[in-house]
Design an enzyme around this catalytic site. Structure first.
Site, PDB file in Angstrom:
ATOM      1  N   LYS A 102       0.831  -1.180   0.000  1.00 65.43           N
ATOM      2  CA  LYS A 102       0.000   0.000   0.000  1.00 65.43           C
ATOM      3  C   LYS A 102       0.883   1.255   0.000  1.00 65.43           C
ATOM      4  CE  LYS A 102      -1.146   1.800   3.946  1.00 65.43           C
ATOM      5  NZ  LYS A 102      -0.056   2.287   4.781  1.00 65.43           N
ATOM      6  N   LYS A 156      -1.161 -10.268  11.059  1.00 67.22           N
ATOM      7  CA  LYS A 156      -0.975 -10.252  12.515  1.00 67.22           C
ATOM      8  C   LYS A 156      -1.734 -11.417  13.137  1.00 67.22           C
ATOM      9  CE  LYS A 156      -0.465  -5.205  12.829  1.00 67.22           C
ATOM     10  NZ  LYS A 156       0.701  -4.759  13.573  1.00 67.22           N
ATOM     11  N   ASP A 164      -4.042   6.375   4.789  1.00 67.43           N
ATOM     12  CA  ASP A 164      -2.928   5.576   5.312  1.00 67.43           C
ATOM     13  C   ASP A 164      -3.416   4.395   6.151  1.00 67.43           C
ATOM     14  OD1 ASP A 164      -0.078   5.168   5.780  1.00 67.43           O
ATOM     15  OD2 ASP A 164      -0.427   5.870   7.829  1.00 67.43           O
ATOM     16  N   HIS A 172      -6.099  -1.002   6.484  1.00 67.22           N
ATOM     17  CA  HIS A 172      -6.076  -1.805   7.709  1.00 67.22           C
ATOM     18  C   HIS A 172      -7.424  -1.818   8.443  1.00 67.22           C
ATOM     19  CE1 HIS A 172      -1.915  -1.598   6.803  1.00 67.22           C
ATOM     20  NE2 HIS A 172      -1.625  -0.500   7.446  1.00 67.22           N
TER      21      HIS A 172
HETATM   22  C1  BG6 Z   1       1.414   1.455   8.043  1.00 70.44           C
HETATM   23  C2  BG6 Z   1       1.185   2.937   7.994  1.00 70.44           C
HETATM   24  O1  BG6 Z   1       0.690   0.809   7.032  1.00 70.44           O
HETATM   25  O2  BG6 Z   1       0.997   0.963   9.308  1.00 70.44           O
HETATM   26  C3  BG6 Z   1       1.929   3.631   9.120  1.00 70.44           C
HETATM   27  O3  BG6 Z   1       1.633   3.441   6.739  1.00 70.44           O
HETATM   28  C4  BG6 Z   1       1.568   3.011  10.449  1.00 70.44           C
HETATM   29  O4  BG6 Z   1       1.655   5.022   9.118  1.00 70.44           O
HETATM   30  C5  BG6 Z   1       1.704   1.505  10.402  1.00 70.44           C
HETATM   31  O5  BG6 Z   1       2.423   3.554  11.427  1.00 70.44           O
HETATM   32  C6  BG6 Z   1       1.176   0.866  11.656  1.00 70.44           C
HETATM   33  O6  BG6 Z   1       1.498  -0.501  11.660  1.00 70.44           O
HETATM   34  P1  BG6 Z   1       1.625  -1.323  13.018  1.00 70.44           P
HETATM   35  O7  BG6 Z   1       1.868  -2.719  12.559  1.00 70.44           O
HETATM   36  O8  BG6 Z   1       2.785  -0.727  13.759  1.00 70.44           O
HETATM   37  O9  BG6 Z   1       0.340  -1.126  13.743  1.00 70.44           O
END
Ligand code: BG6
Length: 493
Positions: free
Chosen positions: A150, A184, A237, A242
């Site tokens: 992404k 995850k 983002d 997510h």
């Molecule tokens: C990424 C984003 O996809 O996911 C980031 O671009 C973010 O901005 C990150 O910090 C968070 O991932 P995790 O696994 O640390 O929750």
């Protein structure tokens, strides 16, 4: 170490952007762990591609440094590190020119029948050009796969363009659109929780659930990614990918099996059922956007967003809240409150299922103590599933009621180290299993819901509301849920 290692076929992995941040922080440490666990077969190689010639020796020094920085010392075994380094090579090439492509082909030509994975950890503008070149230089074999990171576009049209450009060269089964949240453990546990227990399914609907909250909070700021982030913002983002994926796993119908298409068909139905937030009044009532100003994180003063990205002004949101609704039989009338932001008080991701109150209380005065049941799935850190239940507060003094959690804490229940999201997903790519990757239509459906919100924000031309770094976002985010007579979950135990 991890409980069970399922071997994969030998493969060559080519990482475009091989000296970049993602490669150093996630991909190389992840691959090291898989190799340390002996999951990567003997002949497999990893070839990092980047623009400048650095030579293999200097590249290996960079990888050593990356492993030192991102693999805990107790997991760095000298012998395993050296074995891993022997798999690595570096090729310099010009993505948009011709230089270097022959060398790359020569490097992987020795194993034409092996699985080839091209991992594009580059800017999305380069996804199409890289795929074209791979085809022109004859590297796309039937066992080739491409992984794209992404953001897949910045709106529906650009996502379609990328999908088309990549799809021009690779078949859909060869394309792996990665969303690392799906790798995850705790996210996959949502599937286990819902579909390996008979307890929840009868309650998993609008008759019994009042609302759902999905929070992905970070305490870090934009951490040197200001250039990218300022063009993106929290909605693109975090939510488009997510958080909507989490929502899909919570809201989807039971898939017929865990196969890639069954699962993705069900997620797609949820995305299509999302009620559009399109009209100006809906954008105003169902969304809040914020941007942090100077404040504190972990007891230290931290600069505001504008100082961090070194600009005088920006309309980019570093925080947002949305009230989403899934318009179908199961979820009619059940809001899904989605919340994400940078520089919030803590790093915490969780899904909160709020059940409805009991229909009638028999407890007289103690009725006031009854709190409706809540299931909290803590995704990170300290993965846990907590079911808050009313219980009798033991001892004399009549019937006193107390809200207490049944707590399944991963760290107590499961002792092993388990693979990080990227480790698992990389091995799934080698196996050719796309179940935990996004299909083209899913990505486009997610943009289809996000885009009107972006347009609405632009049309309203209201700057994001400010919030002090280290707080839970602008007060409007609290007002949004409180207007509905609800509150954001705060861990009670
Ligand atoms: C990424 C984003 O996809 O996911 C980031 O671009 C973010 O901005 C990150 O910090 C968070 O991932 P995790 O696994 O640390 O929750």
């Amino acid at each position: 170490m991890s409980a069970r290692i399922i071997p994969v076929e030998p493969f060559d992995l080519v990482v475009f952007g091989g000296t970049g941040d993602l490669a150093r922080r996630k991909l190389l440490p992840g691959l090291y762990h898989r190799d340390q666990d002996r999951q990567i077969p003997g002949t497999s190689r990893i070839i990092a591609v980047s623009r400048h010639e650095i030579g293999r020796g200097a590249y290996l020094d960079e990888v050593r440094a990356a492993l030192e920085a991102h693999v805990p010392a107790k997991e760095r075994e000298p012998e395993a590190v050296e074995r891993f380094l022997r798999r690595l090579d570096h090729v310099a090439l010009d993505i948009e020119g011709d230089a270097g492509w022959d060398q790359l082909r020569a490097a992987i030509e020795r194993t034409p029948n092996e699985v080839r994975v091209f991992y594009l950890a580059t800017s999305p503008d380069l996804f199409g050009p890289v795929c074209d070149r791979l085809q022109t230089f004859g590297m796309v074999t039937p066992k080739a796969r491409v992984v794209i990171e992404k953001p897949i576009g910045r709106d529906l049209e650009s996502a379609r363009r990328i999908n088309e450009a990549v799809g021009h060269v690779f078949e859909e089964e060869q394309i792996f659109r990665i969303d690392h949240y799906l790798g995850k453990e705790s996210v996959q546990n949502l599937l286990a929780l819902r579909f390996a227990n008979s307890l929840f399914e009868p309650l998993w609907n609008a008759h019994h659930i009042d609302h759902v909250q999905i929070t992905v909070a970070e305490n870090l700021g934009v951490e040197g990614r200001g250039g990218y982030y300022d063009r993106s913002g929290a909605l693109r983002d975090m939510v488009q990918n997510h958080i909507l994926q989490l929502l899909c796993l919570v809201a989807m119908e039971p898939p017929q099996e865990l196969g890639a298409d069954s699962l993705r068909d069900e997620k797609l139905k949820v995305l299509k059922a999302l009620n559009p937030i399109r009209r100006e009044a809906d954008v105003a009532a169902k969304t809040v956007r914020g941007q942090y100003t100077a404040g504190a994180a972990n007891g230290q003063a931290v600069p505001g967003y504008l100082d961090e990205i070194k600009r005088n002004a920006s309309q980019t949101e570093t925080f947002c809240v949305l009230k989403a609704e899934v318009d179908n039989w199961r979820w009619a009338g059940v809001p899904f409150y989605l919340r994400t932001g940078k520089r919030l008080p803590e790093r915490v991701s969780e899904v909160v299922i709020q059940f409805k109150a009991v229909p009638h209380s028999i407890f007289g005065d103690a009725s006031r103590q009854i709190v409706a049941n809540r299931l909290v799935v803590r995704l990170q850190p300290d993965e846990a599933v907590k079911l808050f239940l009313m219980s009798k507060d033991p001892g004399p003094g009549g019937m006193r009621l107390k809200n207490v959690p049944l707590n399944l804490a991963y760290s107590e229940t499961f002792q092993d180290r388990y693979p990080d999201a990227y480790e698992r997903l990389l091995m799934d790519v080698v196996r050719g299993n796309p179940a935990l990757f996004m299909r083209k239509d899913e990505v486009e459906a997610a943009w289809g819901w996000i885009e009107p919100i972006l347009e609405g924000w632009e049309a309203r031309a209201e700057p994001p509301r400010t919030y002090v770094a280290g707080s839970w976002g602008p007060s409007a985010a609290i007002a949004l849920i409180e207007r509905d007579g609800r509150t954001w979950h705060e861990d009670a135990a």
